[in-house]
Design a protein around this motif. Sequence first.
Motif, PDB file in Angstrom:
ATOM      1  N   ARG A 185       0.830  -1.198   0.000  1.00  0.00           N
ATOM      2  CA  ARG A 185       0.000   0.000   0.000  1.00  0.00           C
ATOM      3  C   ARG A 185       0.874   1.263   0.000  1.00  0.00           C
ATOM      4  O   ARG A 185       0.631   2.172  -0.811  1.00  0.00           O
ATOM      5  CB  ARG A 185      -0.964   0.009   1.186  1.00  0.00           C
ATOM      6  N   ILE A 226       0.851   4.338  -2.697  1.00  0.00           N
ATOM      7  CA  ILE A 226       0.701   5.751  -2.318  1.00  0.00           C
ATOM      8  C   ILE A 226       1.812   6.582  -2.969  1.00  0.00           C
ATOM      9  O   ILE A 226       1.560   7.644  -3.542  1.00  0.00           O
ATOM     10  CB  ILE A 226       0.716   5.913  -0.778  1.00  0.00           C
ATOM     11  N   ASP A 280      -4.258  12.427  -0.212  1.00  0.00           N
ATOM     12  CA  ASP A 280      -5.650  12.453   0.275  1.00  0.00           C
ATOM     13  C   ASP A 280      -6.616  11.932  -0.776  1.00  0.00           C
ATOM     14  O   ASP A 280      -7.524  11.142  -0.478  1.00  0.00           O
ATOM     15  CB  ASP A 280      -6.049  13.879   0.691  1.00  0.00           C
ATOM     16  N   CYS A 312      -6.247   8.102  -0.991  1.00  0.00           N
ATOM     17  CA  CYS A 312      -6.765   7.386   0.184  1.00  0.00           C
ATOM     18  C   CYS A 312      -8.264   7.547   0.365  1.00  0.00           C
ATOM     19  O   CYS A 312      -8.903   6.729   1.017  1.00  0.00           O
ATOM     20  CB  CYS A 312      -6.013   7.831   1.437  1.00  0.00           C
ATOM     21  N   ARG A 313      -8.838   8.572  -0.228  1.00  0.00           N
ATOM     22  CA  ARG A 313     -10.295   8.748  -0.119  1.00  0.00           C
ATOM     23  C   ARG A 313     -10.998   7.979  -1.244  1.00  0.00           C
ATOM     24  O   ARG A 313     -12.047   7.392  -1.018  1.00  0.00           O
ATOM     25  CB  ARG A 313     -10.628  10.236  -0.200  1.00  0.00           C
ATOM     26  N   GLU A 340      -7.762   3.682  -1.934  1.00  0.00           N
ATOM     27  CA  GLU A 340      -7.471   2.801  -0.798  1.00  0.00           C
ATOM     28  C   GLU A 340      -7.277   3.586   0.483  1.00  0.00           C
ATOM     29  O   GLU A 340      -6.403   4.440   0.556  1.00  0.00           O
ATOM     30  CB  GLU A 340      -6.128   2.074  -1.043  1.00  0.00           C
ATOM     31  N   TRP A 341      -8.030   3.255   1.519  1.00  0.00           N
ATOM     32  CA  TRP A 341      -7.833   3.862   2.829  1.00  0.00           C
ATOM     33  C   TRP A 341      -6.410   3.605   3.316  1.00  0.00           C
ATOM     34  O   TRP A 341      -5.847   2.518   3.096  1.00  0.00           O
ATOM     35  CB  TRP A 341      -8.812   3.265   3.843  1.00  0.00           C
ATOM     36  N   ALA A 342      -5.793   4.586   3.986  1.00  0.00           N
ATOM     37  CA  ALA A 342      -4.503   4.355   4.644  1.00  0.00           C
ATOM     38  C   ALA A 342      -4.423   5.249   5.874  1.00  0.00           C
ATOM     39  O   ALA A 342      -5.148   6.243   5.970  1.00  0.00           O
ATOM     40  CB  ALA A 342      -3.339   4.666   3.693  1.00  0.00           C
ATOM     41  N   ASN A 353      -2.927   7.724   7.168  1.00  0.00           N
ATOM     42  CA  ASN A 353      -2.391   9.088   7.256  1.00  0.00           C
ATOM     43  C   ASN A 353      -3.321   9.892   8.159  1.00  0.00           C
ATOM     44  O   ASN A 353      -4.498   9.570   8.270  1.00  0.00           O
ATOM     45  CB  ASN A 353      -2.385   9.753   5.868  1.00  0.00           C
ATOM     46  N   TYR A 403     -10.529   9.997   6.438  1.00  0.00           N
ATOM     47  CA  TYR A 403     -11.289   9.512   5.277  1.00  0.00           C
ATOM     48  C   TYR A 403     -12.543   8.718   5.663  1.00  0.00           C
ATOM     49  O   TYR A 403     -13.075   7.986   4.837  1.00  0.00           O
ATOM     50  CB  TYR A 403     -10.392   8.663   4.346  1.00  0.00           C
TER      51      TYR A 403
END
Length: 215
Positions: free
Chosen positions: A5, A9, A30, A33-34, A37-39, A41, A200
């Motif tokens: 992941r 990113i 941002d 991840c929005r 894929e969620w991460a 941060n 997110y």
Amino acid sequence: TRTSRPQRILKAVQRKATVGDPQSVITAIDHFCRHREWAMNVGDEKGSILDSVVSEVSPVTVLELGTYCGYSTVRIARLLPPGACVITLEFNPDYAAIARQVIQWSGLEDKVQLVEGASGDWIPWMKEHFGVQAFDLVFLDHWKERYLPDTKLLEECGLIQKGTVLLADNVICPGTPDYLEYVRNSPRYNSHYYRSHLEYTKAEDGLEKSVFLGY
Ligand SMILES: Nc1ncnc2c1ncn2CCOCCNC(=O)c1cc(-c2ccc(F)cc2)cc(O)c1O
Ligand SMILES: [Mg+2]
């Protein structure tokens, strides 16, 4: 999956952000991840609160515990005046390798010292190794069960002095109950909770700002 992941990113940053433009790096992460894929941060919502605290403190030396991909490192470093710097500690070498490249892409490498290792091992060496007297701002975003022991260690090592500001991520989700209880009940800290949301998502989370009042 072949890539990690953090690697995905970094790819998103290299595809969408402009070299030397920290805001474009923040926006690219941002967006990825929005929408992809969620991460973990700190994200845009809590990131704006982080920005306002950094601007208010205008720190010369910052300690960040838990770098991950360098998103909050870039958020902090982009607001620092010349001569100020952030020392960021990352335990996971794969995360650290990605974070170095994200920080480089943003053009902020002169304001950042990324150190690989565990906070508990490094904190006792900070003064000697980096010539730091005390930190003006500490951003806690690493293992949640390390927030309290590392805060006590920073106190013992004289790295927290009157006026030092601690800003802790995730005090609700995943949660840091023992840390919250400590800073909210200690006569030596003035604490304030900034209610927000887990990065997110719509879940509640927030940042706790605690100002050390001295002994
Ligand atoms: N001793 C040390 N020294 C240095 N580095 C260190 C260290 N120990 C570890 N590291 C590096 C690794 O730390 C990552 C810590 N961060 C998190 O775990 C985290 C998790 C969530 C999350 C996950 C899942 C959910 F469902 C909901 C929320 C959200 C966040 O915003 C987070 O920050
Ligand atoms: Mg966090």
